[in-house]
Design a protein around this motif. Sequence first.
Motif, PDB file in Angstrom:
ATOM      1  N   ALA A 329      39.822  37.583  55.093  1.00 27.61           N
ATOM      2  CA  ALA A 329      40.344  38.512  54.089  1.00 27.61           C
ATOM      3  C   ALA A 329      39.702  39.885  54.228  1.00 27.61           C
ATOM      4  CB  ALA A 329      40.085  37.955  52.694  1.00 27.61           C
ATOM      5  N   GLU A 330      40.443  40.907  53.807  1.00 25.30           N
ATOM      6  CA  GLU A 330      39.927  42.274  53.840  1.00 25.30           C
ATOM      7  C   GLU A 330      38.895  42.437  52.725  1.00 25.30           C
ATOM      8  OE1 GLU A 330      39.572  45.599  55.871  1.00 25.30           O
ATOM      9  OE2 GLU A 330      41.283  44.295  56.300  1.00 25.30           O
ATOM     10  N   ALA A 331      37.833  43.206  53.001  1.00 30.26           N
ATOM     11  CA  ALA A 331      36.832  43.495  51.975  1.00 30.26           C
ATOM     12  C   ALA A 331      37.341  44.591  51.049  1.00 30.26           C
ATOM     13  CB  ALA A 331      35.517  43.915  52.624  1.00 30.26           C
ATOM     14  N   GLY A 332      36.903  44.558  49.795  1.00 29.68           N
ATOM     15  CA  GLY A 332      37.245  45.633  48.873  1.00 29.68           C
ATOM     16  C   GLY A 332      37.743  45.138  47.538  1.00 29.68           C
ATOM     17  N   ALA A 333      37.576  45.988  46.513  1.00 32.04           N
ATOM     18  CA  ALA A 333      38.010  45.649  45.158  1.00 32.04           C
ATOM     19  C   ALA A 333      38.367  46.929  44.418  1.00 32.04           C
ATOM     20  CB  ALA A 333      36.906  44.908  44.406  1.00 32.04           C
ATOM     21  N   VAL A 334      39.296  46.842  43.483  1.00 35.41           N
ATOM     22  CA  VAL A 334      39.589  47.979  42.616  1.00 35.41           C
ATOM     23  C   VAL A 334      38.475  48.087  41.577  1.00 35.41           C
ATOM     24  CG1 VAL A 334      42.077  47.876  42.954  1.00 35.41           C
ATOM     25  CG2 VAL A 334      41.052  46.610  41.050  1.00 35.41           C
ATOM     26  N   GLY A 335      38.237  49.312  41.089  1.00 41.83           N
ATOM     27  CA  GLY A 335      37.124  49.446  40.165  1.00 41.83           C
ATOM     28  C   GLY A 335      37.151  50.644  39.242  1.00 41.83           C
ATOM     29  N   LEU A 336      38.082  51.568  39.437  1.00 42.92           N
ATOM     30  CA  LEU A 336      38.096  52.778  38.611  1.00 42.92           C
ATOM     31  C   LEU A 336      38.205  52.458  37.122  1.00 42.92           C
ATOM     32  CD1 LEU A 336      40.411  55.065  40.772  1.00 42.92           C
ATOM     33  CD2 LEU A 336      38.127  55.693  39.965  1.00 42.92           C
ATOM     34  N   GLU A 337      39.033  51.489  36.802  1.00 36.90           N
ATOM     35  CA  GLU A 337      39.353  51.231  35.404  1.00 36.90           C
ATOM     36  C   GLU A 337      38.300  50.390  34.688  1.00 36.90           C
ATOM     37  OE1 GLU A 337      43.507  50.152  33.062  1.00 36.90           O
ATOM     38  OE2 GLU A 337      43.485  50.496  35.223  1.00 36.90           O
ATOM     39  N   THR A 338      37.471  49.673  35.441  1.00 38.98           N
ATOM     40  CA  THR A 338      36.494  48.768  34.833  1.00 38.98           C
ATOM     41  C   THR A 338      35.048  49.217  35.031  1.00 38.98           C
ATOM     42  OG1 THR A 338      36.608  47.417  36.852  1.00 38.98           O
ATOM     43  CG2 THR A 338      37.971  46.720  34.992  1.00 38.98           C
ATOM     44  N   MET A 339      34.824  50.330  35.721  1.00 44.10           N
ATOM     45  CA  MET A 339      33.455  50.740  36.043  1.00 44.10           C
ATOM     46  C   MET A 339      32.601  50.927  34.786  1.00 44.10           C
ATOM     47  SD  MET A 339      32.027  53.859  38.423  1.00 44.10           S
ATOM     48  CE  MET A 339      32.764  55.218  37.524  1.00 44.10           C
ATOM     49  N   ALA A 398      47.056  42.241  35.335  1.00 44.39           N
ATOM     50  CA  ALA A 398      48.428  42.738  35.171  1.00 44.39           C
ATOM     51  C   ALA A 398      48.469  44.027  34.376  1.00 44.39           C
ATOM     52  CB  ALA A 398      49.290  41.672  34.503  1.00 44.39           C
ATOM     53  N   GLU A 399      47.448  44.272  33.564  1.00 44.75           N
ATOM     54  CA  GLU A 399      47.439  45.473  32.739  1.00 44.75           C
ATOM     55  C   GLU A 399      46.763  46.650  33.417  1.00 44.75           C
ATOM     56  OE1 GLU A 399      45.690  44.494  29.007  1.00 44.75           O
ATOM     57  OE2 GLU A 399      47.295  43.132  28.406  1.00 44.75           O
ATOM     58  N   LEU A 400      46.151  46.436  34.573  1.00 41.81           N
ATOM     59  CA  LEU A 400      45.480  47.527  35.274  1.00 41.81           C
ATOM     60  C   LEU A 400      46.501  48.519  35.822  1.00 41.81           C
ATOM     61  CD1 LEU A 400      42.723  45.551  37.233  1.00 41.81           C
ATOM     62  CD2 LEU A 400      42.489  46.777  35.056  1.00 41.81           C
ATOM     63  N   HIS A 401      46.129  49.786  35.825  1.00 38.86           N
ATOM     64  CA  HIS A 401      47.051  50.839  36.262  1.00 38.86           C
ATOM     65  C   HIS A 401      47.113  50.981  37.777  1.00 38.86           C
ATOM     66  CE1 HIS A 401      46.477  51.852  32.026  1.00 38.86           C
ATOM     67  NE2 HIS A 401      47.536  52.628  32.095  1.00 38.86           N
ATOM     68  N   SER A 402      46.120  50.471  38.477  1.00 35.61           N
ATOM     69  CA  SER A 402      46.106  50.566  39.931  1.00 35.61           C
ATOM     70  C   SER A 402      47.289  49.805  40.534  1.00 35.61           C
ATOM     71  CB  SER A 402      44.803  49.989  40.482  1.00 35.61           C
ATOM     72  OG  SER A 402      44.799  50.005  41.895  1.00 35.61           O
ATOM     73  N   ARG A 403      47.772  50.264  41.674  1.00 35.22           N
ATOM     74  CA  ARG A 403      48.892  49.598  42.337  1.00 35.22           C
ATOM     75  C   ARG A 403      48.518  48.194  42.783  1.00 35.22           C
ATOM     76  NH1 ARG A 403      53.176  52.687  46.008  1.00 35.22           N
ATOM     77  NH2 ARG A 403      53.828  53.118  43.890  1.00 35.22           N
ATOM     78  N   CYS A 404      47.270  47.999  43.215  1.00 34.78           N
ATOM     79  CA  CYS A 404      46.784  46.672  43.585  1.00 34.78           C
ATOM     80  C   CYS A 404      45.915  46.121  42.465  1.00 34.78           C
ATOM     81  CB  CYS A 404      45.996  46.745  44.896  1.00 34.78           C
ATOM     82  SG  CYS A 404      47.000  47.199  46.328  1.00 34.78           S
ATOM     83  N   LYS A 405      45.794  44.812  42.420  1.00 35.00           N
ATOM     84  CA  LYS A 405      45.129  44.157  41.289  1.00 35.00           C
ATOM     85  C   LYS A 405      43.892  43.369  41.699  1.00 35.00           C
ATOM     86  CE  LYS A 405      48.777  45.623  39.053  1.00 35.00           C
ATOM     87  NZ  LYS A 405      48.695  46.841  38.208  1.00 35.00           N
ATOM     88  N   ASN A 406      43.306  43.680  42.830  1.00 35.47           N
ATOM     89  CA  ASN A 406      42.190  42.894  43.354  1.00 35.47           C
ATOM     90  C   ASN A 406      40.870  43.258  42.672  1.00 35.47           C
ATOM     91  OD1 ASN A 406      42.782  45.340  44.971  1.00 35.47           O
ATOM     92  ND2 ASN A 406      40.957  44.801  46.134  1.00 35.47           N
ATOM     93  N   THR A 407      40.784  42.927  41.382  1.00 28.07           N
ATOM     94  CA  THR A 407      39.564  43.204  40.627  1.00 28.07           C
ATOM     95  C   THR A 407      38.598  42.026  40.682  1.00 28.07           C
ATOM     96  OG1 THR A 407      38.645  43.612  38.428  1.00 28.07           O
ATOM     97  CG2 THR A 407      40.778  42.486  38.512  1.00 28.07           C
ATOM     98  N   PRO A 408      37.307  42.294  40.886  1.00 25.33           N
ATOM     99  CA  PRO A 408      36.324  41.211  40.845  1.00 25.33           C
ATOM    100  C   PRO A 408      36.061  40.735  39.417  1.00 25.33           C
ATOM    101  CG  PRO A 408      35.223  43.302  41.180  1.00 25.33           C
ATOM    102  CD  PRO A 408      36.698  43.581  41.242  1.00 25.33           C
ATOM    103  N   PHE A 409      36.598  41.453  38.431  1.00 24.58           N
ATOM    104  CA  PHE A 409      36.380  41.106  37.030  1.00 24.58           C
ATOM    105  C   PHE A 409      37.610  40.437  36.412  1.00 24.58           C
ATOM    106  CE2 PHE A 409      33.565  44.699  37.970  1.00 24.58           C
ATOM    107  CZ  PHE A 409      32.349  44.111  37.666  1.00 24.58           C
ATOM    108  N   ASP A 410      38.419  39.809  37.236  1.00 27.51           N
ATOM    109  CA  ASP A 410      39.605  39.083  36.769  1.00 27.51           C
ATOM    110  C   ASP A 410      39.208  38.065  35.691  1.00 27.51           C
ATOM    111  OD1 ASP A 410      41.972  37.732  36.456  1.00 27.51           O
ATOM    112  OD2 ASP A 410      42.217  37.210  38.555  1.00 27.51           O
ATOM    113  N   THR A 411      39.791  38.215  34.495  1.00 25.53           N
ATOM    114  CA  THR A 411      39.550  37.371  33.311  1.00 25.53           C
ATOM    115  C   THR A 411      38.127  37.477  32.769  1.00 25.53           C
ATOM    116  OG1 THR A 411      38.913  35.315  34.472  1.00 25.53           O
ATOM    117  CG2 THR A 411      41.283  35.701  34.141  1.00 25.53           C
ATOM    118  N   ALA A 412      37.348  38.463  33.234  1.00 29.06           N
ATOM    119  CA  ALA A 412      35.989  38.630  32.719  1.00 29.06           C
ATOM    120  C   ALA A 412      36.020  39.141  31.284  1.00 29.06           C
ATOM    121  CB  ALA A 412      35.203  39.597  33.598  1.00 29.06           C
TER     122      ALA A 412
END
Length: 434
Positions: A329-339, A398-412
């Motif tokens: 898998a590719e490395a990386g995560a979205v984070g602007l909205e949860t930082m 699903a509520e994140l504004h980013s085009r991709c949803k690969n957040t490490p905080f899924d359901t956190a």
Amino acid sequence: MPPHAPLLFVNARLVDPASGVETRGGLLVLDGRIADLGPALIAQAAPQGARIVDCAGDVLAPGLVDMQAFVGEPGAEHRETIATATAAAAAGGVTTIVAAPGTSPPVDDPAVVDFVLRRARDTGRVRVLPLAALTKGREGREISEFGLLREAGAIAFCDGKRSLRNAQTMRRALTYARDFDALVIHFPEDRDLVGEGVMNEGELAMRLGLAGVPREAEAIIVDRDLRLVQLTGARYHASIVANGLSLAALEEAKARGLSVTCGTTINHLTLNENDIGDYRTFLKLRPPLRHEDERRLLVEAVANGLIDVIVSDHDPQDVEMKRMPFAEAEAGAVGLETMLAAGLRLVHSGDVPLPTLLRAMSTRPAEILRLEQGRLAKGAPADLIRFDPDEPFVVDPAELHSRCKNTPFDTARLQGRVKSTFVAGQSVFERRSD
């Protein structure tokens, strides 16, 4: 409301990370800048025609300055666009994005810098400052045209997550940057030592059957770069440090008076290798999440100021690149909205005071980049966020504004929600009441 109508915030918990001062009161915005602030500012003192925002005790602080985020354009619009990245940023309280140069084509030409700035002007909600590539094509061989790129609007120079292998090339880049008084931002990673590694080297990697990445892969490059900074006298920023070996070297370099700063990611401060669990690819990052002992060292370094900057390391990846075996898998995560919300974990745990957290997310990056932002002071740009540091919520991708949803905080379960964001006194985000 007219574009430049006065804006008065009242009943706010004013937190200025630049001074470390917290007060209760109000803040007045005129013509996109902070005109006044303090306990004496109340609704009855509002100028004629002003919009009044009752903060009801919420925190009012400078907007965050994220020194490392991938915005997708040009060439990777399937992962992110400037419109979606800045929407995510505004929702997370980030008012300035420093855009990574690893686009297609890379940001190694003044025309590409101009493209990013124009797209940000036309479609962005927050400020976008492009990083220019340190080397042409980000190939690590020929130095980019720093002068022309700076003139076009590049804020600093970086090859993204491509570390310069060749020490002579790095020395030339630092020397060239010094002559232009430019900042070099470098991702420290010895790619040869990383090899096929995909997670922290240690007992857990062995049990999961995954190739490990030793701490030395980062620390060796940090050590080399610091010696070259001493040789050249350049301004240098290590974009992500994630272990105690690097921290020790940076602490010594700072004590010697070298012009060096460093950052780490919100992921490395709030997560560790155990969070990977059953091969959760949203937790595959570069550098990899480390042992809990290393995470604690990073938190301590933020608290004492050794780590200057916290970044989101926003790196959207589409589903196809994440729905694979962990090693592939590719490395990386979205984070602007949860930082910010993730960072508030450190505040609620008592490890980092709120002004210190905000200083690493706003004041210090602004100072390093020589921006006016990052402070609550008369005359400063009115890039502001209002947030309730205690409001709980569950992260729903699903509520994140980013085009991709690969957040490490899924359901956190997190605490702390941004209610509104302002850039130059203009509203760019308002959270709707549930």
